[in-house]
Design an enzyme around this catalytic site. Sequence first.
Site, PDB file in Angstrom:
ATOM      1  N   ASN A   1       0.841  -1.199   0.000  1.00 23.59           N
ATOM      2  CA  ASN A   1       0.000   0.000   0.000  1.00 23.59           C
ATOM      3  C   ASN A   1       0.871   1.242   0.000  1.00 23.59           C
ATOM      4  OD1 ASN A   1      -2.457  -1.522   0.502  1.00 23.59           O
ATOM      5  ND2 ASN A   1      -1.735  -1.727   2.613  1.00 23.59           N
TER       6      ASN A   1
ATOM      7  N   HIS B   1       2.845   9.400  18.375  1.00 27.32           N
ATOM      8  CA  HIS B   1       3.833  10.166  17.608  1.00 27.32           C
ATOM      9  C   HIS B   1       4.772  10.971  18.499  1.00 27.32           C
ATOM     10  CE1 HIS B   1       0.746  13.370  18.037  1.00 27.32           C
ATOM     11  NE2 HIS B   1       1.766  14.215  17.916  1.00 27.32           N
TER      12      HIS B   1
ATOM     13  N   HIS C   1       8.291  21.934  16.027  1.00 19.18           N
ATOM     14  CA  HIS C   1       6.822  21.915  15.930  1.00 19.18           C
ATOM     15  C   HIS C   1       6.233  23.226  16.449  1.00 19.18           C
ATOM     16  CE1 HIS C   1       2.744  20.575  16.056  1.00 19.18           C
ATOM     17  NE2 HIS C   1       2.702  20.280  17.333  1.00 19.18           N
TER      18      HIS C   1
ATOM     19  N   ASP D   1       6.972  14.578  18.999  1.00 22.62           N
ATOM     20  CA  ASP D   1       6.992  16.018  18.684  1.00 22.62           C
ATOM     21  C   ASP D   1       8.424  16.531  18.805  1.00 22.62           C
ATOM     22  OD1 ASP D   1       4.228  16.199  18.500  1.00 22.62           O
ATOM     23  OD2 ASP D   1       3.994  17.528  20.220  1.00 22.62           O
TER      24      ASP D   1
END
Length: 263
Positions: free
Chosen positions: A65, A76, A82, A78
């Site tokens: 895919n 996740h 950011h 950071d």
Amino acid sequence: MPSTQILVEFASAVTSGSIKVVDLTQVLSEDTPLLVLPDPFGQTAAFSRQEISRYDERGVAWHWNNFTVGEHTGTHFDAPVHWVTGKDLDDNTVDRVPPQRLVAPAAVLDFSAECAADPDFLLTGAHVEAWEAEHGAIAAGSWVLFRSDWSKRDPHAYTNRRADGAHTPGPDASAIEALIARDVLGFGVETIGTDAGQAHLLDPAYPAHTLLHGAGKYGLQCLENLDQLPATGAVVIAAPLKIRDGSGSPMRALALIAEATDD
Ligand code: 23J
Ligand code: MN
């Protein structure tokens, strides 16, 4: 001095299971809950995938895919870039996190009872000090993981959105200042943001993002299984994708813990 013997013992402890590996990662899927910011702000993309082939005329013997995902979707990391406060720091992007920092000890601050009683619970510097009085000083270079048990909630209660926004726990400025004073590696949470759902109302707004990233510290969000970790003694492996100039990245986060023995 470290010797090769330490790694030999480590490897055999992992193999035998006397060191246990705990997965701190949410499943990443089309159903992964998303942060929703108020209008007119841009939004993070949900995870989606496009099939390239599945053992068919597009690829007779292979399945694969493509996928699309926001840098800040699902479990996740950071990076300091950011937030505007970290934009001019050195090595402030996910590709420039020193590899030595991807493996670090963790202090796990269990405030799950307080979060169950109040979805807007704010962790303060006084809470950090109370935790240290019981468990010892938070070591420089550690992850501080805030256990809220939020990851055990169903998707609706997890995002906990109301007309006035999300109601989820997080730190206030005094908690983050305490962590920066201890020179921690960063702050990790079970909720969607390192900041509380109502953190736009705090001073400064979004204190975790504003202060942590301004100090070059990292964030981890959407962690799971913090209830399986001891207050001290776990080692976390949290490695973002090496996206050039990336502000964050989905990742697989793991913790190593020593299984209780009889001796
Ligand atoms: C952008 C703006 C506000 C927030 C966030 C992102 C996050 O929580 C994030 O994923 O870093 S609060
Ligand atoms: Mn993020």
